[in-house]
Design a protein around this motif. Structure first.
Motif: not given
Length: 483
Positions: A290-291, A296-303, A331-335, A364-368
């Motif tokens: 994540m760094e 942001d480590p407080s959020q959930h990211h989806v690749l 809290r969910w962020v698309p990347v 870094a991602f919850e799922f893809s």
């Protein structure tokens, strides 16, 4: 000068000649000179035409191979850096990438060298698989690359001396002319690097590759990803013994049986576990990943990784995935991942990443939400990444739907063929218990990395894969004293 004197004499006779004979002689001399001048001009034009044709051929040659020179100038510093690092590591007692060895002159080969050749494809699968094999074989052989991929730079940045050549489509040449010139490139590469084996990854082995290897008398290995669509011609694969020394097929384990994955049924074809570049030990920890990406480590990211789109736009599917993630809450962020092959374009308010290999950052991602390409699916399976698989039906050879459906049937992912399917699957995987259940199931289905077995087979070919014959000896200038 002689013609000028004759012409002058003719004019004098015309002017001063006495009688019909003098006039006739002068006219004959002038006519001869004029005829000679016309012939001289014609020959001059012809010579100019030949020179022009030759110039055009040179210009075409340059065009066909311009990518190689441009690439070499941009990656030379990277190769030198890798070579220097390798030299320092070797001096300190460790054995690192073989770039230092590869800087030696061709006459100083002290261990086997392998020339890896990749077709271009619509993504980076061919290049990535061969890099995985080259990496697995570092202790056994040195590696150099020739690639048609526009992303060939990644091989150089990983310590492998690399030459990029324009593909047939990019060159504008006919297949016959491109193969002729690529054969010349291959001969030059073989002469410069003196490999003990050539390894090619692609759906069809280019004539220029197998002709050059055959002329040099060195073994040619064909790494041939399976799960071909039924429409793909298989004549060359059925007759592979006339073209290559060995065929290695990376399978679709654990999601599909080998009998389904292999393009043809042939007991002499070598089947190995899926070949992937990143090992679980190479995964970056969640906080570090994540760094590295600035997340942001407080959020959930989806690749969201839907391929290069080289054979057809996937913008609608990508937009559906982005919208589905955002509907889950703030809290969910698309990347969105963009391939190095894809053109730069503004992502608007969507976070865009361009990393290679992306798989090392998966924690870094919850799922893809991803394409169902060979490398992507099998990296996710090996690295325990829950995923929604959106097959690309535009692929010419790869049956992505069959792969995605098999993974979904085993509970190792979701198959999404429509935008509504994507929305439903994203909602389902957003539930913690469902993701954790899939991660546990993924852990129960691990198989080995076929890169290790493939590297061993390649290493064996450098030693015993058909002893180099007379063609090989003459090509390398070996055994001249014996004549």
């Amino acid at each position: 000068m002689a013609y000028a004197v004759v012409a002058a004499l003719g004019l004098v006779l015309l002017e001063l000649g006495d009688g019909a004979w003098g006039v006739a002689g002068g006219a004959a001399l002038v006519g001869a000179v004029l005829a000679w001048a016309a012939d001289l001009q014609t020959k001059s034009v012809r010579r100019n035409d030949v020179a022009t044709l030759r110039l055009r051929r040179v210009e075409t040659d340059v065009k066909a191979l311009a990518g190689s020179a441009a690439y070499a100038s941009t990656t030379l510093s990277a190769v030198r850096t890798a070579s220097e690092q390798a030299r320092r590591a070797a001096e300190s007692g460790g054995r690192s990438p073989s770039a230092a060895d590869l800087e030696r002159p061709a006459g100083e080969v002290t261990r086997p060298r392998v020339l890896f050749v990749t077709s271009n494809g619509s993504g980076m699968g061919h290049l990535t698989r061969l890099m995985a094999i080259a990496g697995a074989g570092r202790e056994q052989f040195d590696s150099v690359f020739v690639s048609l991929s526009t992303a060939a730079e990644v091989a150089a940045l990983n310590g492998f001396p690399t030459t990029r050549v324009e593909s047939q489509g990019a060159s504008g040449l006919t297949w016959a002319e491109w193969n002729r010139r690529f054969a010349r490139v291959m001969r030059d590469q073989i002469s410069a690097h003196r490999p003990s084996a050539v390894v090619f990854d692609g759906v069809q082995v280019f004539r220029g590759v197998h002709e050059a290897a055959d002329e040099a008398g060195i073994p040619l290995v064909w790494v041939c990803r399976g799960l071909w669509k039924k429409s793909v011609p298989r004549e060359q694969l059925h007759g592979w013994r006339d073209v290559v020394s060995k065929v290695i097929v990376p399978t679709e384990r654990p999601v599909l049986p080998d009998t389904t994955a292999a393009p043809v049924d042939d007991p002499d074809i070598e089947l190995v576990d899926p070949i992937t570049l990143v090992h679980p030990d190479g995964l970056m920890a969640r906080d570090a990943a994540m760094e590295h990406l600035g997340l942001d480590p407080s959020q959930h990211h989806v690749l969201i990784q839907l391929g290069s789109g080289a054979l057809g736009s996937r913008a609608a599917q990508e937009a559906a995935a982005v919208a589905a993630v955002r509907e889950l809450g703030p809290r969910w962020v698309p990347v969105v991942f963009r391939s190095p092959l894809a053109p730069d374009r503004d992502g608007g308010d969507v976070r865009i990443v361009r990393e290679y290999p992306m798989s090392r950052l998966l924690k870094a991602f919850e799922f893809s939400v991803t394409s169902a390409g060979y490398n992507t699916v099998h990296e996710n399976l090996r690295l325990d990444q829950p995923a929604v698989y959106v097959p690309d039906h535009n692929m010419l050879a790869d049956d992505q739907r069959a792969r995605a459906a098999a993974a979904a049937s085993a509970g190792l992912g979701y198959l999404a063929e429509t935008e509504d399917d994507i929305v439903r699957a994203v909602r389902d995987l957003s539930a913690d218990d469902r993701r954790h259940q899939m991660v546990d199931l993924l852990g129960d289905h691990h198989v080995g990395n076929g890169a290790q077995d493939a590297a061993r087979m390649v290493a064996d070919m450098t030693m015993t894969g058909g002893r180099p014959g007379l063609a090989h000896e003459f090509f390398y200038g070996v055994g001249a004293e014996q004549k």
